[in-house]
Design a protein around this motif. Sequence first.
Motif, PDB file in Angstrom:
ATOM      1  N   LEU A   1       0.838  -1.196   0.000  1.00  0.00           N
ATOM      2  CA  LEU A   1       0.000   0.000   0.000  1.00  0.00           C
ATOM      3  C   LEU A   1       0.879   1.256   0.000  1.00  0.00           C
ATOM      4  O   LEU A   1       0.644   2.214  -0.743  1.00  0.00           O
ATOM      5  CB  LEU A   1      -0.880  -0.038   1.253  1.00  0.00           C
ATOM      6  CG  LEU A   1      -2.269   0.549   1.166  1.00  0.00           C
ATOM      7  CD1 LEU A   1      -3.031  -0.051   0.000  1.00  0.00           C
ATOM      8  CD2 LEU A   1      -3.013   0.276   2.469  1.00  0.00           C
TER       9      LEU A   1
ATOM     10  N   GLN B   1       1.912   4.506  -2.920  1.00  0.00           N
ATOM     11  CA  GLN B   1       2.006   5.950  -2.737  1.00  0.00           C
ATOM     12  C   GLN B   1       3.422   6.450  -3.047  1.00  0.00           C
ATOM     13  O   GLN B   1       3.604   7.485  -3.676  1.00  0.00           O
ATOM     14  CB  GLN B   1       1.653   6.325  -1.292  1.00  0.00           C
ATOM     15  CG  GLN B   1       0.292   5.828  -0.830  1.00  0.00           C
ATOM     16  CD  GLN B   1      -0.851   6.610  -1.462  1.00  0.00           C
ATOM     17  OE1 GLN B   1      -0.651   7.746  -1.897  1.00  0.00           O
ATOM     18  NE2 GLN B   1      -2.017   5.981  -1.536  1.00  0.00           N
TER      19      GLN B   1
ATOM     20  N   THR C   1      -9.241  13.045 -13.540  1.00  0.00           N
ATOM     21  CA  THR C   1      -8.311  12.916 -12.421  1.00  0.00           C
ATOM     22  C   THR C   1      -8.923  13.429 -11.123  1.00  0.00           C
ATOM     23  O   THR C   1      -9.510  14.508 -11.096  1.00  0.00           O
ATOM     24  CB  THR C   1      -7.041  13.736 -12.699  1.00  0.00           C
ATOM     25  OG1 THR C   1      -6.612  13.443 -14.014  1.00  0.00           O
ATOM     26  CG2 THR C   1      -5.955  13.413 -11.708  1.00  0.00           C
ATOM     27  N   PRO C   2      -8.813  12.624 -10.054  1.00  0.00           N
ATOM     28  CA  PRO C   2      -9.320  13.086  -8.764  1.00  0.00           C
ATOM     29  C   PRO C   2      -8.576  14.354  -8.334  1.00  0.00           C
ATOM     30  O   PRO C   2      -7.391  14.511  -8.612  1.00  0.00           O
ATOM     31  CB  PRO C   2      -9.000  11.934  -7.825  1.00  0.00           C
ATOM     32  CG  PRO C   2      -8.697  10.779  -8.686  1.00  0.00           C
ATOM     33  CD  PRO C   2      -8.237  11.296  -9.996  1.00  0.00           C
ATOM     34  N   LYS C   3      -9.281  15.211  -7.654  1.00  0.00           N
ATOM     35  CA  LYS C   3      -8.708  16.506  -7.273  1.00  0.00           C
ATOM     36  C   LYS C   3      -7.422  16.348  -6.466  1.00  0.00           C
ATOM     37  O   LYS C   3      -6.448  17.055  -6.678  1.00  0.00           O
ATOM     38  CB  LYS C   3      -9.730  17.297  -6.465  1.00  0.00           C
ATOM     39  CG  LYS C   3     -10.821  17.913  -7.329  1.00  0.00           C
ATOM     40  CD  LYS C   3     -11.612  18.922  -6.541  1.00  0.00           C
ATOM     41  CE  LYS C   3     -12.936  19.203  -7.215  1.00  0.00           C
ATOM     42  NZ  LYS C   3     -13.936  18.122  -7.006  1.00  0.00           N
ATOM     43  N   LYS C   4      -7.414  15.418  -5.543  1.00  0.00           N
ATOM     44  CA  LYS C   4      -6.255  15.315  -4.673  1.00  0.00           C
ATOM     45  C   LYS C   4      -5.035  14.804  -5.402  1.00  0.00           C
ATOM     46  O   LYS C   4      -3.914  14.903  -4.924  1.00  0.00           O
ATOM     47  CB  LYS C   4      -6.577  14.386  -3.504  1.00  0.00           C
ATOM     48  CG  LYS C   4      -7.470  15.081  -2.500  1.00  0.00           C
ATOM     49  CD  LYS C   4      -7.656  14.280  -1.267  1.00  0.00           C
ATOM     50  CE  LYS C   4      -8.610  14.984  -0.334  1.00  0.00           C
ATOM     51  NZ  LYS C   4      -9.276  14.093   0.595  1.00  0.00           N
ATOM     52  N   GLN C   5      -5.261  14.204  -6.559  1.00  0.00           N
ATOM     53  CA  GLN C   5      -4.122  13.685  -7.295  1.00  0.00           C
ATOM     54  C   GLN C   5      -3.706  14.603  -8.443  1.00  0.00           C
ATOM     55  O   GLN C   5      -2.916  14.217  -9.297  1.00  0.00           O
ATOM     56  CB  GLN C   5      -4.456  12.289  -7.825  1.00  0.00           C
ATOM     57  CG  GLN C   5      -4.514  11.281  -6.691  1.00  0.00           C
ATOM     58  CD  GLN C   5      -5.226   9.992  -7.074  1.00  0.00           C
ATOM     59  OE1 GLN C   5      -5.216   9.604  -8.228  1.00  0.00           O
ATOM     60  NE2 GLN C   5      -5.846   9.356  -6.107  1.00  0.00           N
TER      61      GLN C   5
ATOM     62  N   THR D   1     -11.222   2.512 -13.073  1.00  0.00           N
ATOM     63  CA  THR D   1     -10.421   3.678 -12.732  1.00  0.00           C
ATOM     64  C   THR D   1      -9.492   4.026 -13.886  1.00  0.00           C
ATOM     65  O   THR D   1      -9.363   5.190 -14.275  1.00  0.00           O
ATOM     66  CB  THR D   1      -9.576   3.366 -11.482  1.00  0.00           C
ATOM     67  OG1 THR D   1     -10.431   2.804 -10.498  1.00  0.00           O
ATOM     68  CG2 THR D   1      -8.919   4.613 -10.952  1.00  0.00           C
TER      69      THR D   1
ATOM     70  N   GLU E   1      -2.648  -0.881 -10.546  1.00  0.00           N
ATOM     71  CA  GLU E   1      -3.508   0.190 -11.033  1.00  0.00           C
ATOM     72  C   GLU E   1      -2.802   1.541 -10.916  1.00  0.00           C
ATOM     73  O   GLU E   1      -2.683   2.285 -11.893  1.00  0.00           O
ATOM     74  CB  GLU E   1      -4.817   0.218 -10.230  1.00  0.00           C
ATOM     75  CG  GLU E   1      -5.690   1.419 -10.524  1.00  0.00           C
ATOM     76  CD  GLU E   1      -6.729   1.636  -9.420  1.00  0.00           C
ATOM     77  OE1 GLU E   1      -7.289   0.636  -8.918  1.00  0.00           O
ATOM     78  OE2 GLU E   1      -6.944   2.804  -9.052  1.00  0.00           O
TER      79      GLU E   1
ATOM     80  N   LYS F   1      -4.158  -3.294  -6.757  1.00  0.00           N
ATOM     81  CA  LYS F   1      -4.291  -1.847  -6.569  1.00  0.00           C
ATOM     82  C   LYS F   1      -2.964  -1.151  -6.880  1.00  0.00           C
ATOM     83  O   LYS F   1      -2.934  -0.061  -7.433  1.00  0.00           O
ATOM     84  CB  LYS F   1      -4.739  -1.528  -5.143  1.00  0.00           C
ATOM     85  CG  LYS F   1      -6.162  -1.878  -4.836  1.00  0.00           C
ATOM     86  CD  LYS F   1      -7.125  -1.469  -5.910  1.00  0.00           C
ATOM     87  CE  LYS F   1      -7.642  -0.056  -5.764  1.00  0.00           C
ATOM     88  NZ  LYS F   1      -8.694   0.228  -6.781  1.00  0.00           N
TER      89      LYS F   1
ATOM     90  N   HIS G   1     -19.303  -0.729 -12.600  1.00  0.00           N
ATOM     91  CA  HIS G   1     -18.125  -0.159 -13.224  1.00  0.00           C
ATOM     92  C   HIS G   1     -18.389   0.193 -14.682  1.00  0.00           C
ATOM     93  O   HIS G   1     -17.908   1.209 -15.182  1.00  0.00           O
ATOM     94  CB  HIS G   1     -16.941  -1.123 -13.106  1.00  0.00           C
ATOM     95  CG  HIS G   1     -16.503  -1.317 -11.686  1.00  0.00           C
ATOM     96  ND1 HIS G   1     -16.311  -0.266 -10.823  1.00  0.00           N
ATOM     97  CD2 HIS G   1     -16.260  -2.436 -10.963  1.00  0.00           C
ATOM     98  CE1 HIS G   1     -15.951  -0.727  -9.641  1.00  0.00           C
ATOM     99  NE2 HIS G   1     -15.920  -2.042  -9.691  1.00  0.00           N
TER     100      HIS G   1
END
Lengths: 180, 1168
Positions: free
Chosen positions: B152, B156, B221-225, B280, B206, B203, B322
């Motif tokens: 995990l 990151q 794209t997600p905001k935080k990324q 995703t 991914e 994951k 999905h």
Amino acid sequence: MSCVSHVSLSLHSKRGFDVRSFGTGTHVKLPGPAPDKPNIYDFKTTYEQMYNDLVRKDKELYTQNGILHMLDRNKRIKTRPERFQSCKEQFDLVITCEERVYDQVLEDLNSREQESLQPVHVINVDIQDNHEEATLGAFLICELCQCIQHTDDMENEMDELLQEFEEKSQRPFLHTVCFY
Amino acid sequence: MSIVSLICIHSQTSDVLFLDFIVMASDVREQAHGSVASQLHSSEEDRAFDMTTSEKVVELLNQAALISTEEKLIVLKQVQELIINKDPSLLDNFLDEIIAFQTDKSIEVRKFVIGFIEEACKRDCELLLRLIANLNMLMRDESVNVVKKAILTLSQLYKVALQVSFSVSDMQEACWDMVTQLKEDVLALLDSDNDGVRTYAIKFTESLIITLSPRTPDSDTPKKQEGDISLDKIPKDHTYIRYDTLCDEGKLALEQLLKFMVHPAISSINLTAALGSLATLARQRPMFMSEVVQAYETLHANLPPTLAKSQVSSVRKNLKLHLVSVLKHPSSVDFQGQISTLLLDLGMSQSEISRCTPATVQPRQEDQDGNNAFFVLAEATLVEDDDDKEEPAPVVTPKPSSSSGTQSSIDLTAEFLLPLLNPENVANLVLISMVYLPEVMPASFQATYTPVESAGTDAQIKHLARLMATQMTAAGLGPGLELCKARDEEVKEEDGGMGESSSKDPLIIRKLSAVSLGQAISVVGAQQAAYKSPVTEEAPQIKKLPEPILPTTQPKAPGASGRKKVFKLADVVQPFSEAQIEKLANMAIKRILQSEKAIAQSGMSHVRVKLLARLVTQFEGGKKNDLLQFILEDMRGRSELAFSLLFHEYNEYLGQQPSGSLDSYEHCLFTLLSGLQEKPEQRDGLFTKLVLEAPVITDSALEVIQRYCEDESRVYLGMSTLKELILKRPSRQYQYLNVLLNLSSHEKEKVRSTALSFIKRMYEKEHLKDCIEKFALTYMQFLVHPNPPSLLFGAGEDTEVAASWTEETVRQCLYLYLSLLPVNHCLVHELAAVYTEAIADIKRSVLRVIEQPIRGMGMSSPDLLLLVENCPKGAETLVTRCLHILTDKVPPSPELVERVRDLYHKRVPDVRFLIPVINGLEKNEVIQALPKLIKLNPIVVKEVFNRLLGTQHSEGSPSMSPLTPGELLIALHNIDSSKCDMKSIIKATNLCFGEKNVYTSEVLAVVMQQLMEQTPLPILLMRTVIQSLTMYPRLAGFVMNILARLIHKQVWKYPKVWEGFVKCCQRTKPQSYNVLLQLPPPQLASVFERCPEMREPLLQHVHAFTPHQQAHIPASVMAVLEANSRKPEPEPQPELHHPEIIEEREVCCDEAEVATDLFFCFVMYIRV
């Protein structure tokens, strides 16, 4: 962090699950004087307020059907009910008791932006809406949770465990994994 | 571990229990948790004020070394908070101290360390240089939970590492190498034994793919990324990080993920995770949309056979979710067709799909005529095929093509297949692949199979082509694959050495073509070879395909395969013997029979049915019986087969016209019907269906139908069927009707009554009426025979047997007639005709059974009135009976009275005719008839009086009587004694007195009054007076009055009345003394002559008078009173009495006698 602990309905264990309960609907519904007349509150209402409201409405009825007793206990644990969709905490396991709720949870979890990639298992155990089923269901879920927390490696054994439970309880479980 | 239970609050019961359960669990948690935490906090805060952060960290770390795991975690978290968020400058100082905990024996603590590494590196990315080795170590931890956490974190940190690599100049290459190595390790963990580890690896893959591919404007794209690094931000001129390498690594990772996904034994959770990852990917990197959609398609068609039923549902739910999320992405435009077909298959409605589709026009699928079934089947079969595969069939991923113009191999193969999918080819495909269907339907197929709504449309054929193309490509077949391979070769050549991924393709293909040319694929291959001629340009490629392994069962195989010159079939084989042929044929048919379930699962039962029917029809004897027996074992499930067989038999018969025989057909129909008839409890109407759909009903079949009708439990169903036959098969309807008519005299009551009700309904039909009537009359005519015909005893011949008529046999002849009678009144005359000729026993029976129908006809029936009017000779009793039935409950109508009066006066002067209509007659007619009436049998007389007095029925209206009770009694007194004997009259009056409710004291008083006023006085007057007095003693005063008036009428002139007068006085003393004193002296003397004992009391009575009163007594009377000298013995009676009067006297005088008389009346009353 997680609190892996033992629980049983008999309360003999020293430690309990770290359990939270939520609603997924837009309102909190409590049984009313008739099936089609539930008492409806929004998620801002505290248990205290609900309690007082029901006492005012029909103290005898709600004492008899146990709602007041339930609210009384609930208000000692937290002030008001919570809505799952509004809760930003991360969990390891979500158990739902109705396919509709399961779908709502899945939809919510999938619509969230992925961040930590921490997996959360969602399990649905269909429990019909009657007294007997609910009793059985409560025991079943409790037993399931016990078994899950007994595992050393939950994710590896989950599949098998659920299959076993499915067979034993003769009801289909929906199971999926989502990620925070 | 946090567990959330979601409770949907919907009703009382479940809520209460659930919340209770949750609450209990929560209670426990709180108790357990609270204590430790509060303890620590309090001790903490005391010192917090006077310490620097650094000191505090030191303090905490020291503490942490000594305390238990649980507390240690809390302390360490505090440290992390302090050095990462509160004062990051300390991070460097204490890094080593914290990292030292990575060897802690507690899993949780080690996991904490990983978390700390992640946070630390995120805070200061250069720390990664120092920490990566630790992460590497933890990645190899013995606990899977630690490994998972490490994966995990690597997900990151990979991004961080990449960022660091080109932003920090002195970044060591070795660090990046380690990161790359770690990445490879995690990708390898996709094959880990541990389900959870694999999930984490998915994951990781991914996020790796996202990072190693360029972000494009349509990326979601997600905001935080937003700030995350991705391939597009990597400079192409870096010293050791090469853009191309990373790009290829990304593609390779995707390939691995896709390959992982098609593993046939993938766990449901891995599959779920992978599905989510693909979604995703598709949203964040729309360039992969094509691969993702293809992967979804492949998965949908090849759900792993290892999944349990509920897992299949879970996976399908996920797939749907999905797909919808992919569909919502604007870049899905090119794939909307495929996605919505998939969604339709997954049970989503067209309207829901449209709602999720971004605004573009969705081509509406049009229906095409015919052949749909083939396409449905083809699709189903294709989906099915893959469950047989033992080998993983990875989709050969084409080069990820960011330029959307290039088609994948699946697209190409699908395009190639599309024109070939005409109904004929598809039908052939289906038939051939039938052979390879498994015995039992796999759970995944059962769950995923949905009826194909859009069967036969262009869109569906396209979908089918794609499905096939997916399978073929997976198996390494098809022109598309060839083309792609060729293309890849080119690319490879251009690229030079860097073709790592493209070199994979041939490898996979080689492996597959050798191993997994499964049975189903071979069919596809064979088909393809067969159709190569029309598609000329593809021909060379098809030739390159590996030769499919043809199964030996394929009929063409021996002939088609080569080796012609050395092999002659005739040399090595010999013809089978008859017995062998027979045996083989039998076995073949048996196999087809037994394959019922397997074929049903494939949806091809109708072909099997047709085949069986056609085959068996051509054989004689045994096989037919076998098949029939087989059908009868489960008639319900095999009815299709039954019908098919029957029709084929009939067809066979028609084909042999004019010389054909129905024997075989008849045998088939008869066996089926008998089988159904003998089986108990058949409620599904199969029998009816069979009868009604059979082309011809043979005689033997009709017998079975009759037997079916005779079964009490199924009589209704049987007769309904028979009725349908009668109404819908006019050519032989009389034959069918006859069966039904015969049943109308059946000995079983239920059978009979049902038949009668059916016949009655059919009697309304004009063309059947005559036939039914004739039958009924024929049966009734039997009654004129001296003995019942044998027909009634079930024998078919119309000969008379020696048995005599019984009530039962008489009824049997009349059932049908009597049920028709109320519908058709003119039939009644036929009954009269038969009645007159019948013997007495039959007459009695007839009279008993006609009550119901006659009442049903009613007295207004013209035919009935005509019968009364004509009253054929010998039918008088019948007519009387009819009259009684008609007037039993209701008063007679004037028309009826008129007919009866006519009959009585003009033709048959029998007074009994009048009784039923007596209340319809005139008053004087009744009075005239009275003498005759009261002479009848006492029971009849009683009946007459009941009618006249209205005492017959409670509901009868007494006001209808032409005579009031009083008038009746007076009329009786006035009957001429020459017309009737006195005894009958007395009995009649006694009947009246018996009706105490009718003859009240008031009525009797009026009667007495009127009788007394008549001149001459009626003979029975005093009898009635005494009778009344006996019944009502309180009438005494009134009677005294009567007596006094009688004196005025010189009662002594009527000897019989006078005698009664004296008796009455005698009985009513002392009240009668005053009456006696009013008599003239001679008559008083006459009284004393009759009753000397009265004189003395009367004299004393007078003496008791006051002198004034005594003065009113005439001296002559006194003289009679005091005539002591008179001889006591009475003179002999001067007159002769009528015997009746003597009797009357006896009756009147003797009280006991009166009582018995009354009792007699009473008994009569009770009896009637």
